[in-house]
Design an enzyme around this catalytic site. Structure first.
Site, mmCIF file in Angstrom:
data_model
loop_
_atom_site.group_PDB
_atom_site.id
_atom_site.type_symbol
_atom_site.label_atom_id
_atom_site.label_comp_id
_atom_site.label_asym_id
_atom_site.label_seq_id
_atom_site.Cartn_x
_atom_site.Cartn_y
_atom_site.Cartn_z
ATOM 1 N N ASN A 204 0.823 -1.223 0.000
ATOM 2 C CA ASN A 204 0.000 0.000 0.000
ATOM 3 C C ASN A 204 0.857 1.274 0.000
ATOM 4 O O ASN A 204 0.354 2.352 0.287
ATOM 5 C CB ASN A 204 -0.959 0.005 1.199
ATOM 6 C CG ASN A 204 -0.228 0.022 2.523
ATOM 7 O OD1 ASN A 204 0.996 -0.115 2.575
ATOM 8 N ND2 ASN A 204 -0.965 0.164 3.602
ATOM 9 N N HIS A 205 2.120 1.152 -0.311
ATOM 10 C CA HIS A 205 2.990 2.332 -0.307
ATOM 11 C C HIS A 205 2.816 3.143 -1.596
ATOM 12 O O HIS A 205 2.613 2.571 -2.660
ATOM 13 C CB HIS A 205 4.448 1.897 -0.120
ATOM 14 C CG HIS A 205 4.682 1.310 1.239
ATOM 15 N ND1 HIS A 205 5.753 0.515 1.541
ATOM 16 C CD2 HIS A 205 3.955 1.400 2.371
ATOM 17 C CE1 HIS A 205 5.674 0.144 2.813
ATOM 18 N NE2 HIS A 205 4.597 0.667 3.331
ATOM 19 N N HIS A 333 3.913 5.853 11.726
ATOM 20 C CA HIS A 333 2.695 5.212 12.228
ATOM 21 C C HIS A 333 2.879 3.729 12.556
ATOM 22 O O HIS A 333 1.889 3.030 12.758
ATOM 23 C CB HIS A 333 1.460 5.508 11.364
ATOM 24 C CG HIS A 333 1.550 5.152 9.909
ATOM 25 N ND1 HIS A 333 1.087 5.977 8.916
ATOM 26 C CD2 HIS A 333 2.012 4.062 9.290
ATOM 27 C CE1 HIS A 333 1.273 5.405 7.746
ATOM 28 N NE2 HIS A 333 1.836 4.233 7.940
ATOM 29 N N SER A 389 -6.389 12.357 0.890
ATOM 30 C CA SER A 389 -5.771 12.289 2.212
ATOM 31 C C SER A 389 -6.087 13.557 2.984
ATOM 32 O O SER A 389 -6.708 14.478 2.446
ATOM 33 C CB SER A 389 -4.251 12.133 2.042
ATOM 34 O OG SER A 389 -3.963 10.954 1.334
ATOM 35 N N HIS A 408 -4.436 6.614 11.458
ATOM 36 C CA HIS A 408 -3.345 6.775 10.478
ATOM 37 C C HIS A 408 -3.803 6.742 9.034
ATOM 38 O O HIS A 408 -3.077 7.161 8.144
ATOM 39 C CB HIS A 408 -2.280 5.712 10.691
ATOM 40 C CG HIS A 408 -2.541 4.407 9.991
ATOM 41 N ND1 HIS A 408 -3.696 3.685 10.156
ATOM 42 C CD2 HIS A 408 -1.782 3.694 9.117
ATOM 43 C CE1 HIS A 408 -3.626 2.588 9.420
ATOM 44 N NE2 HIS A 408 -2.499 2.560 8.776
ATOM 45 N N GLY A 409 -4.978 6.191 8.765
ATOM 46 C CA GLY A 409 -5.369 6.063 7.353
ATOM 47 C C GLY A 409 -6.807 5.615 7.252
ATOM 48 O O GLY A 409 -7.590 5.814 8.175
ATOM 49 N N GLY A 411 -7.870 2.247 6.332
ATOM 50 C CA GLY A 411 -8.118 0.879 6.784
ATOM 51 C C GLY A 411 -8.812 0.028 5.734
ATOM 52 O O GLY A 411 -9.837 0.420 5.174
#
Lengths: 485, 140
Positions: A204-205, A333, A389, A408-409, A411
């Site tokens: 997921n980077h 994170h 984002s 953090h994001g 999910g």
């Protein structure tokens, strides 16, 4: 789906699971979620956050944030703080990708200027920042230099021409966490990491060109503190971590801890919760090695940002300084750190594990860089590559409630296999192009796996954390170019 | 050589189950599943040999270490493998293996996901009836 009838609703966005929920819980578990998000959480989150609440030396509560989903041992989106004398350290509370994190840099460019060049820009960054299976970076360092990177992270970068002078101050912990011990890093970990500086990785980077969304510019005064002064202002976000180096340290110590638990008489409900007393030899060794990986990850993101500055400079024929390409902030994170927190009526050092969770220190905290200290620490929440984002800011309430932590994001809600069944990579690439997002991916399979539909609605996650008061919305960022590892 | 992917075990990652009528065959199946996650095996050639010799104490740890060695070879030497020949030592705690493959070629290989690590979640190799079975969850 979570069985919520036995939970205590604390507010419209927070829930408590009492110690009576499960035998062995030492503290309650607290979940930040709307009812809708909570009902949609996989049952694994509840099982895991209550398992974490059973670990020796945990203080106050085990936490799951609004983006929580099942992880190894700890849920992703999980936070737990441990007494430094009586508590444990657990690789499962950090994740294999040690110091996976987010970095946001600004520009003074506006989208109308960038739009005609977006393809050139993304294509050039794709060449300068290697992504995908088994890639190696362009920066070569000796073993001795790699030791320095493990110890000094972005400070090393600033001293060796890989950072601007003000970059280290705009990274969590000033660019490096103290306590690194390269002698606790295996030969295999060193071999995996030494050639990977400046690489994005896979999964997921991503690296994303984004613009400030005029319709969701929530707090213009706060945004100004971070150099965000215009709608359509162009930003760059980087999401990656310590690559094979951190992964190998995680693998090495998972084996060590698997054996150490017998030695220390610790029983856990899940093998992935393997842990050791923080004060033990195994605990100290892992901490020393884990910090090396955290500092390598800061360095990795720093070198990537230097390449991004180089690419902008080539495409727009201007110095990166002239485009004001300063680092807004870099947050971890996936990490555990010793921090001083006030809880239960006293102040003490605790070992805070954040796995898929972001530090969210409020205004006035001495660890926040001086220009932001009055307003709070920037919190960068990365969404899926389709949905955008957010930039938020830390709050005093986070200090009081969650050991200064937030989400953090977005999910995941769909498996990689299911996502690939739903959409083909080439089709997704075309769909994103139609939405105005130019994507360059290392693999089409990998692209399909990261489709927006595979994730929770990031806006609902962010709204929940904002309403809970443990981070505050500043601005939403809309993707216009994406490099997917 | 048999393996199948388990889509519902780990949302963000990849899980598989492998089986064989021998422990050595089980290791070969697991290694092939690992390759299949990282690259389309049909696009790989077997031009490079690599030998592995491991002593890990028991079969579970041996499988964990063997798969980890293959991940390390991918990162350190950019090698992906498509053929495996494994011999398990007496007692099941050690092995000698030969793997054949080639260095990563971004133009020619159908690359897929980069594997970070082998996890301990549901991990294990066991002998059930006439078959050896293993479940492996890989962090992506």
């Amino acid at each position: 789906m979570a069985q919520i009838s036995s939970f205590k609703q604390v507010s419209d966005v927070s829930w408590e699971i009492p110690e009576s929920y499960k035998s062995g819980m030492r503290v309650p578990a607290k979940i930040y979620a709307t009812r809708k998000l909570l009902e949609g959480m996989d049952a694994g989150v509840i099982e895991q956050v209550t398992n974490v609440a059973c670990l020796p030396g945990i203080v106050r509560s085990a936490y799951a944030m609004a983006d929580a989903h099942w992880g190894y041992g700890f849920p992703i989106g999980g936070v737990a703080a441990f007494d430094v004398e009586k508590g444990v350290i657990s690789p499962g509370g950090i994740g294999f990708d040690i110091n996976c994190g987010m970095r946001l840099i600004r520009t003074n460019l506006r989208f109308p200027e960038v739009k005609p060049k977006i393809k050139d820009l993304v294509d050039l960054i794709y060449r300068l920042v290697p992504a995908g299976v088994g890639v190696k970076g362009f920066v070569r360092v000796s073993d001795a230099q790699f030791d320095e990177i493990m110890k000094y992270g972005v400070k090393w970068c600033a001293e060796n021409g890989h950072a601007w002078a003000d970059d280290p101050a705009h990274v969590e912990e000033g660019g490096y966490i103290k306590g690194a011990d390269p002698s606790k890093v295996s030969r295999q970990a060193r071999s995996r990491g030494i050639d990977q500086l400046g690489t994005l990785g896979s999964g997921n980077h991503y690296l994303e060109i984004q613009v400030v969304d005029p319709a969701r510019h929530f707090d213009t005064k706060l945004a100004k503190n971070f150099g965000i002064v215009e709608d359509d202002q162009v930003m760059v976000m980087v999401h990656c971590g310590s690559r094979g180096f951190g992964h190998q340290i995680g693998s090495d110590y998972l084996r060590v801890f698997d054996g150490a638990m017998k030695k220390y008489g610790i029983e856990v409900r899940d093998r992935e919760l393997a842990c050791a007393p923080f004060s033990s030899k195994e605990g100290k060794d892992y901490y020393g090695a884990m910090v090396c990986a955290a500092n390598m990850a800061f360095t990795n993101r720093q070198i990537i940002v230097q390449k991004v500055r180089e690419a902008f400079s080539k495409v727009f024929h201007r110095d990166a300084e002239a485009m004001d390409m300063h680092l807004i902030y870099d947050v971890c994170h996936n990490v555990a750190k010793v921090e001083s927190h006030a809880y239960d009526g006293a102040r003490a050092d605790v070992l805070v594990h954040r796995k898929g969770a972001t530090r969210s220190f409020g205004p006035g905290h001495p660890d926040i860089p001086a220009p932001y200290r009055e307003v709070g620490q920037p919190v960068i929440i990365g969404g899926s590559m389709e949905t955008g984002s957010y930039l938020l800011v830390g709050t005093q309430k986070a200090m009081e409630e969650t050991f200064g932590s937030t989400a953090h994001g977005s999910g995941r809600t769909m498996s990689r296999t299911a996502a690939k069944r739903e959409v083909r990579g080439a089709e997704l690439q075309k769909r994103m192009m139609e939405k105005g997002i130019y994507v360059k991916a290392a693999t089409m399979d990998g692209l399909a796996e990261e489709a927006g539909m595979a994730y929770k609605d990031i806006s609902e996650v962010v709204e929940t954390m904002d309403r809970a008061g443990i981070s505050k919305k500043v601005v939403a960022l809309r993707p216009v170019g994406n490099i997917k590892g | 050589m048999t393996y199948r992917f388990l889509p519902d075990i780990a949302l963000a990652d990849v899980a598989f189950e492998a089986e064989s009528d021998t422990a050595a065959g089980l290791f070969e199946s697991c290694a092939m599943a690992l390759t299949d996650i990282m690259v389309d095996p049909k696009t790989l050639k077997a031009t490079v040999d690599r030998e592995f010799s491991l002593d890990s104490g028991d079969l579970d740890r041996l499988l964990y270490d063997f798969l980890t060695e293959l991940i390390i070879a991918k990162d350190v030497d950019s090698l992906l493998f498509k053929e495996f020949s494994v011999k398990i030592g007496t007692g099941g705690g050690s092995l000698k293996a030969e793997a054949k493959g080639e260095p990563i070629d971004r133009e020619r290989h159908g690359l897929r996901n980069d594997v970070k690590a082998v996890t301990m979640h549901m991990f294990g190799a066991k002998h059930e009836g006439a078959l050896w079975r293993a479940t492996v969850v890989l962090d992506i």
